[in-house]
Design a protein around this motif. Structure first.
Motif, PDB file in Angstrom:
ATOM      1  N   GLY A  48       0.794  -1.208   0.000  1.00 36.55           N
ATOM      2  CA  GLY A  48       0.000   0.000   0.000  1.00 36.55           C
ATOM      3  C   GLY A  48       0.833   1.266   0.000  1.00 36.55           C
ATOM      4  O   GLY A  48       0.368   2.315  -0.421  1.00 36.55           O
ATOM      5  N   SER A  85      -0.725   1.706  -3.624  1.00 33.64           N
ATOM      6  CA  SER A  85      -2.075   2.220  -3.834  1.00 33.64           C
ATOM      7  C   SER A  85      -2.469   3.289  -2.824  1.00 33.64           C
ATOM      8  O   SER A  85      -3.102   4.284  -3.186  1.00 33.64           O
ATOM      9  CB  SER A  85      -3.079   1.069  -3.806  1.00 33.64           C
ATOM     10  N   LEU A  86      -2.099   3.122  -1.555  1.00 32.60           N
ATOM     11  CA  LEU A  86      -2.457   4.126  -0.549  1.00 32.60           C
ATOM     12  C   LEU A  86      -1.736   5.443  -0.800  1.00 32.60           C
ATOM     13  O   LEU A  86      -2.304   6.524  -0.640  1.00 32.60           O
ATOM     14  CB  LEU A  86      -2.130   3.609   0.851  1.00 32.60           C
ATOM     15  N   LYS A  88      -0.616   6.514  -3.745  1.00 36.49           N
ATOM     16  CA  LYS A  88      -1.213   7.108  -4.944  1.00 36.49           C
ATOM     17  C   LYS A  88      -2.535   7.778  -4.618  1.00 36.49           C
ATOM     18  O   LYS A  88      -2.829   8.873  -5.114  1.00 36.49           O
ATOM     19  CB  LYS A  88      -1.417   6.044  -6.021  1.00 36.49           C
ATOM     20  N   LYS A  89      -3.342   7.125  -3.789  1.00 27.21           N
ATOM     21  CA  LYS A  89      -4.643   7.675  -3.403  1.00 27.21           C
ATOM     22  C   LYS A  89      -4.467   8.979  -2.626  1.00 27.21           C
ATOM     23  O   LYS A  89      -5.191   9.944  -2.832  1.00 27.21           O
ATOM     24  CB  LYS A  89      -5.399   6.647  -2.580  1.00 27.21           C
ATOM     25  N   ALA A  90      -3.476   9.018  -1.723  1.00 30.86           N
ATOM     26  CA  ALA A  90      -3.209  10.229  -0.938  1.00 30.86           C
ATOM     27  C   ALA A  90      -2.761  11.378  -1.832  1.00 30.86           C
ATOM     28  O   ALA A  90      -3.108  12.529  -1.593  1.00 30.86           O
ATOM     29  CB  ALA A  90      -2.151   9.939   0.126  1.00 30.86           C
ATOM     30  N   SER A  92      -3.656  11.908  -4.903  1.00 24.50           N
ATOM     31  CA  SER A  92      -4.737  12.400  -5.760  1.00 24.50           C
ATOM     32  C   SER A  92      -5.849  13.074  -4.952  1.00 24.50           C
ATOM     33  O   SER A  92      -6.794  13.598  -5.535  1.00 24.50           O
ATOM     34  CB  SER A  92      -5.313  11.256  -6.592  1.00 24.50           C
ATOM     35  N   ALA A  93      -5.747  13.045  -3.638  1.00 23.52           N
ATOM     36  CA  ALA A  93      -6.792  13.640  -2.792  1.00 23.52           C
ATOM     37  C   ALA A  93      -6.652  15.144  -2.712  1.00 23.52           C
ATOM     38  O   ALA A  93      -5.674  15.736  -2.879  1.00 23.52           O
ATOM     39  CB  ALA A  93      -6.752  13.050  -1.393  1.00 23.52           C
TER      40      ALA A  93
END
Length: 93
Positions: A48, A85-86, A88-90, A92-93
């Motif tokens: 992640g 993934s974590l 990348k998600k952070a 894009s937030a």
């Protein structure tokens, strides 16, 4: 703005309940594990978060940007970092 080592240590201490000295020791231990693993050719995956691996670079021919002269660049090693993934998600937030 980016966090420096002291900022990261303070943040780890605040979130984990560790003292700053303990957080510094933990961060130093993580650094040692990463360095030793990459040096031995072993990858490290923090699910992640990120993956770190040593990659081989083939020998190639390059050019001196000043003179335009061709130069031989020997084979060697590099480091490849892949965001999990974590992470990348952070981003894009």
């Amino acid at each position: 703005m980016s966090l420096n080592r002291s900022d990261v240590i303070s943040a780890i201490a605040g979130k984990s309940g560790l003292t700053k000295a303990q957080a510094d020791e933990a961060l130093s231990a993580l650094q040692e594990v990463l360095l030793e693993s990459v040096a031995s050719g072993e990858g490290v995956k923090l699910t992640g978060l990120l993956a770190v691996e040593r990659v081989e670079r083939a020998a190639r021919t390059g050019r001196n940007p000043r003179t335009g002269e061709e130069i031989a660049i020997p084979a060697g090693f590099g480091v490849k970092l892949t965001a999990g993934s974590l992470l990348k998600k952070a981003a894009s937030a």
